[in-house]
Design an enzyme around this catalytic site. Structure first.
Site, mmCIF file in Angstrom:
data_model
loop_
_atom_site.group_PDB
_atom_site.id
_atom_site.type_symbol
_atom_site.label_atom_id
_atom_site.label_comp_id
_atom_site.label_asym_id
_atom_site.label_seq_id
_atom_site.Cartn_x
_atom_site.Cartn_y
_atom_site.Cartn_z
ATOM 1 N N SER A 151 -71.062 -37.882 85.532
ATOM 2 C CA SER A 151 -70.622 -36.650 84.879
ATOM 3 C C SER A 151 -70.526 -36.909 83.393
ATOM 4 O O SER A 151 -69.816 -37.828 82.978
ATOM 5 C CB SER A 151 -69.244 -36.250 85.414
ATOM 6 O OG SER A 151 -68.605 -35.396 84.504
ATOM 7 N N ASP A 180 -69.031 -35.254 81.259
ATOM 8 C CA ASP A 180 -67.768 -34.756 80.687
ATOM 9 C C ASP A 180 -66.656 -35.801 80.618
ATOM 10 O O ASP A 180 -65.645 -35.585 79.976
ATOM 11 C CB ASP A 180 -67.234 -33.589 81.530
ATOM 12 C CG ASP A 180 -68.144 -32.379 81.429
ATOM 13 O OD1 ASP A 180 -68.970 -32.345 80.512
ATOM 14 O OD2 ASP A 180 -68.011 -31.480 82.280
ATOM 15 N N ARG A 213 -65.641 -28.040 80.346
ATOM 16 C CA ARG A 213 -64.902 -26.841 80.761
ATOM 17 C C ARG A 213 -63.432 -27.128 80.940
ATOM 18 O O ARG A 213 -62.591 -26.378 80.476
ATOM 19 C CB ARG A 213 -65.484 -26.308 82.070
ATOM 20 C CG ARG A 213 -66.493 -25.288 81.783
ATOM 21 C CD ARG A 213 -66.940 -24.461 82.935
ATOM 22 N NE ARG A 213 -68.306 -24.097 82.624
ATOM 23 C CZ ARG A 213 -69.361 -24.552 83.275
ATOM 24 N NH1 ARG A 213 -69.212 -25.316 84.313
ATOM 25 N NH2 ARG A 213 -70.560 -24.206 82.900
ATOM 26 N N ARG A 264 -72.128 -20.916 60.447
ATOM 27 C CA ARG A 264 -73.173 -20.911 61.476
ATOM 28 C C ARG A 264 -72.635 -21.528 62.767
ATOM 29 O O ARG A 264 -71.795 -22.431 62.701
ATOM 30 C CB ARG A 264 -74.385 -21.735 61.035
ATOM 31 C CG ARG A 264 -74.946 -21.346 59.681
ATOM 32 C CD ARG A 264 -75.653 -20.006 59.767
ATOM 33 N NE ARG A 264 -75.816 -19.418 58.451
ATOM 34 C CZ ARG A 264 -76.951 -19.434 57.762
ATOM 35 N NH1 ARG A 264 -77.998 -20.022 58.270
ATOM 36 N NH2 ARG A 264 -77.024 -18.865 56.585
ATOM 37 N N ARG A 303 -76.955 -33.497 77.677
ATOM 38 C CA ARG A 303 -77.220 -34.110 78.959
ATOM 39 C C ARG A 303 -78.456 -35.015 78.917
ATOM 40 O O ARG A 303 -78.655 -35.839 79.786
ATOM 41 C CB ARG A 303 -77.525 -32.980 79.956
ATOM 42 C CG ARG A 303 -76.785 -33.073 81.208
ATOM 43 C CD ARG A 303 -77.125 -31.889 82.085
ATOM 44 N NE ARG A 303 -75.927 -31.135 82.409
ATOM 45 C CZ ARG A 303 -74.874 -31.622 83.033
ATOM 46 N NH1 ARG A 303 -74.847 -32.870 83.404
ATOM 47 N NH2 ARG A 303 -73.835 -30.869 83.275
ATOM 48 N N GLY A 324 -76.074 -62.975 67.014
ATOM 49 C CA GLY A 324 -74.867 -63.274 67.781
ATOM 50 C C GLY A 324 -74.261 -64.621 67.402
ATOM 51 O O GLY A 324 -73.223 -65.008 67.910
ATOM 52 N N GLN A 369 -80.183 -55.193 63.315
ATOM 53 C CA GLN A 369 -79.007 -55.228 64.184
ATOM 54 C C GLN A 369 -77.691 -55.046 63.426
ATOM 55 O O GLN A 369 -76.684 -54.674 64.003
ATOM 56 C CB GLN A 369 -78.965 -56.562 64.945
ATOM 57 C CG GLN A 369 -80.146 -56.752 65.852
ATOM 58 C CD GLN A 369 -80.331 -58.203 66.275
ATOM 59 O OE1 GLN A 369 -79.713 -58.662 67.209
ATOM 60 N NE2 GLN A 369 -81.177 -58.928 65.574
#
Ligand code: ADP
Length: 747
Positions: free
Chosen positions: A154, A156, A200, A283, A292, A567, A656
């Site tokens: 999901s 969200d 939502r 706007r 998504r 690294g 990087q």
């Protein structure tokens, strides 16, 4: 009698989410590695009911090359039929006929509820099928239970129990990219933009998107505006911001935002208010399905891989009648949680919002959500809060040290604004400890950090200078001259060493008796006391993005790529990028490289190519071994590979360290900087001011006394003694090496 293998089904259901493919790949390959047969159920529950070609056995290579793809390759759908008992009975018939009695469900709360219902009904459904003659008694008896494991897909991030859901981090990437792009055009025309994002019942994307995008206002479902006349309050703040030189105004609205009475606050209504009351050219941009889509972020790839692999282990190890589990992420670790408790908690938040019980809704979201909301409240002010005349403010210096790390500017912005807002003077030190030696120190005001939330690099400048000898004396003098009451050092290992040096010399230089706190910022992720440092997530995403392109360049040939990543002496970037890109081998400084490994890796690679493999990927940390360099391995493999495959190397270098910070790095930069300033404020008045370093452990912010630094650090390799991510090492092999090769090795 032959032993029937365990058969596992995997399906994606409900809304699609980037990262689902990584989870499916992990389910399939982990299952096969454990000797199971794995079936993909295409088109969610629709496929389960329809059966036939929609339920297909997967082999190792059927999930090759999908980890970088958005959406879900096995399709998802909504199925009204699965809500009916007839539908579920047909689904059970299809599964039993194929001998599948274990399912991994990747979906939202609806999909997981459906799965649980199906599991509970299973014995009755089979009895009905036997009675109707659809299946035999023996078939039913062979599969008395349906075992399920759930993973939340999901965007969200609306699920209780797990800290992150599959797709949420990628959606935040899309949102911040959009806000960054819109901000630049808005600033050019001095326009106002209202941006609607998904969510939502959950304001996660809007809240975090607003923090990461440096937005000027946000509306979320769980926290409606306090005042009834919120319109005027918003307009006042935005107007004052303009008067102070802000060139753009960005308002983020979650699609489920409403006022305290439950009346929706839509993007178009906000636009109308701004145009009418401020006369601003406003706007609206509704981001919609862009959020998504696209390639999954590095996090959504490695996290989803872990979740998928753990789901299979759960299905293989749990008792048949045990409560089904949700495989989630908590405090940076994979956890198994009671599925239906999490579903029910998630539903309660939605119910609380529907009943306008916002206190309950926000309480269920947890502390860090509330903290983030409060921080946003301060950062979006157009001016600091009025000063408290009875209290003398302190003077705090902010500086960097070490290599540049994306997120440094974001942290400075948050620190400066929070410090000023609480009534203190904030000083910027240019060029790290050299600036402290030279007295290159200046006062920073509220608008001096405007726009810094999203900027890569380090505006204050940074280097690896560690002060020595008489330079310490110069620093002591400048601390006194500028009246510095505390220092926030945002940087890497050199900064930690320098801060420790000041702390340990305080008996010689009384000026050093001020609180000093270090905030971890380095792409190398090699600092003590923090599981993650600022910049590491951005660097990881840059690597993953580059490797995606490198892999695409090899469509037509049989090729092995050896990619070298940064690294220093810490293999974090190498391992995590390996997991996120599906690299077959990862060479880490923690393990080193020896001739035996090279020989067996080469043998294995030749075997892969002999069996028809077209592309293979090795990721090597820059300091994995001083002799067996990237070029050396490249030449060795090229020579030995002969006509079987060709080899190319790619040393990714400084790309990087650059780039705008990822949403995660921006959010963490803000969160940690706020805590650091609170620490300085708390300790500035004390007789015995302390030194400290801050960081994350198990997803929580922790402050460590500076005395602990030597104990937590391996000084020879400049990396922490404990590194949580090393536990994920076997995962790259599990997910990239088919079991047949395990047998080859054992011979
Ligand atoms: P999400 O999983 O993203 O919440 P939905 O709520 O649309 O999405 O659910 C996806 C599918 O899961 C539905 O189309 C339906 O097939 C199934 N499903 C959802 N709720 C139930 C339920 N209560 N009982 C049976 N199946 C359900």
């Amino acid at each position: 009698m032959t032993n029937t293998p365990i058969r596992i089904g995997v399906l994606t259901s409900g809304g699609d989410a980037p990262g689902m493919n990584a989870a499916v790949r992990a389910v399939v390959r982990t299952g096969i590695s454990h000797g199971c047969e794995v079936y993909a159920i295409y088109e969610g529950y629709k496929g389960l009911i329809q059966g036939g070609t929609l339920i297909r056995r997967m082999d190792w290579s059927s999930v090759g090359g999908i980890i970088q793809r958005g959406g879900t390759i096995i399709g998802t759908a909504r199925s009204a039929e699965f809500r009916t008992r007839e539908g579920r009975r047909q689904a059970a018939a299809n599964l039993v006929t194929l001998g599948i009695d274990r399912l991994v469900i990747i979906g939202g709360d609806g999909s997981l509820t459906g799965a649980d219902l199906f599991r509970r009904e299973w014995p009755e459904l089979l009895a009905e099928l036997v009675a109707a003659g659809t299946i035999s008694e023996a078939q039913a008896a062979a599969h008395p239970h349906l075992r399920i494991a759930g993973i939340v897909g999901s965007i969200d991030n609306d699920f209780c129990g797990t800290d992150m859901t599959i797709g949420a981090d990628t959606a935040l990437h899309r949102i911040t990219e959009a806000i960054d792009a819109i901000s630049s055009t808005a600033a050019s025309h001095q326009r106002t933009f209202v941006i609607e994002v998904m969510g939502r019942n959950c304001g996660y994307l809007a809240l975090m998107g607003a923090i990461a995008g440096g937005a000027d206002w946000a509306f979320i479902p769980e926290m409606p505006p306090q005042m009834d006349d919120w319109e005027q309050h918003m307009c006042d703040v935005l107007r004052i911001g303009r008067e102070h030189g802000r060139r753009d105004s960005i308002v983020v609205v979650a699609e489920g935002a409403c006022d305290r009475h439950g009346k929706p606050i839509t993007a178009h209504y906000v636009k109308k208010v701004l145009e009418e009351r401020l006369g601003e050219d406003t706007r609206v941009t509704i981001l919609g399905h862009v959020q998504r889509g696209g390639a999954p972020s590095a996090f959504d790839r490695w996290m989803s891989s872990l979740l998928g692999a753990t789901a299979v282990e759960e299905l293989l190890n749990a008792d048949a009648d045990a409560e089904p589990k949700l495989i989630g992420l908590r405090e940076n670790r994979v956890v198994r949680l009671p599925l239906m408790t999490c579903v029910s908690d998630t539903r309660q938040v939605a119910e609380a919002i529907a009943q306008h019980d916002y206190e309950r809704a926000i309480a269920m979201r947890g502390n860090s959500f509330v903290e983030a909301y409060r921080t946003l409240g301060t950062l979006i002010q157009s001016q600091p809060s009025p000063p408290d005349r009875l209290r003398r403010g302190h003077r705090f210096a902010v500086m960097h040290s070490g290599g540049p790390a994306p997120g440094m500017n974001t942290a400075v912005r948050a620190a400066v604004r929070i410090g000023i807002d609480r009534g203190h003077t904030m000083l910027g030190v240019r060029n790290g400890f050299q600036g402290l030696i030279d007295g290159d120190i200046f006062e920073m005001d509220w608008m001096s950090v405007s726009g810094w939330a999203t900027m890569g690099g380090a505006e204050l400048g940074t280097n690896r200078k560690i002060p020595q000898g008489s330079e310490l004396y110069q620093i002591a003098r400048n601390i006194e001259r500028f009246g510095i009451d505390g220092i926030l050092m945002i940087g890497g290992w050199a900064g930690y060493q320098a801060a420790y040096k000041l702390y340990s010399e305080r008996h010689i230089f009384p000026a050093f008796n001020i609180p000093i706190i270090c905030l971890p910022a380095t792409i190398d992720n090699n600092l003590p006391g923090s599981e993650l440092s600022l910049g590491a997530d951005t660097a990881l995403n840059s690597i993953v993005h580059a490797v995606d392109r490198i892999k695409q360049s090899a469509v037509a040939s049989r090729r092995c790529f050896i990619v070298e990543v940064m690294g220093r002496d810490c293999g974090y970037l190498a391992l995590m990028s390996g997991l996120a890109t599906g690299a077959e081998r990862v060479y880490l400084p923690e393990e080193g490289i020896n001739l035996r490994t090279l020989q067996s890796d080469l043998d294995e690679m030749m075997e892969w190519f002999r069996r028809g493999k077209r592309l293979s990927l090795i990721i090597r940390n820059e300091k994995a071994n001083p002799i067996y360099t990237t070029s050396f391995i490249c030449s060795l493999f090229e020579e030995e590979g002969g006509k079987l495959f060709e080899v190319r190397q790619a040393i990714l270098g400084h790309l990087q360290q650059g780039g705008d910070p990822s949403p995660f790095d921006r959010i963490q930069a803000t969160r940690l900087a706020v805590r650091c300033i609170e620490f300085l404020i708390e300790h500035a008045d004390r007789q015995e001011p302390v030194g400290a370093f801050i960081g994350y452990r198990g997803g929580k912010v922790q402050v460590h006394p500076i005395e602990d630094m030597p104990r937590l650090m391996d000084p020879v390799h400049a990396r922490p003694r404990e590194q949580w991510w090393l536990a994920l090492r076997q995962m790259t092999r599990l997910l990239t090496t088919p079991p047949v090769f395990h047998q080859v090795e054992q011979k």
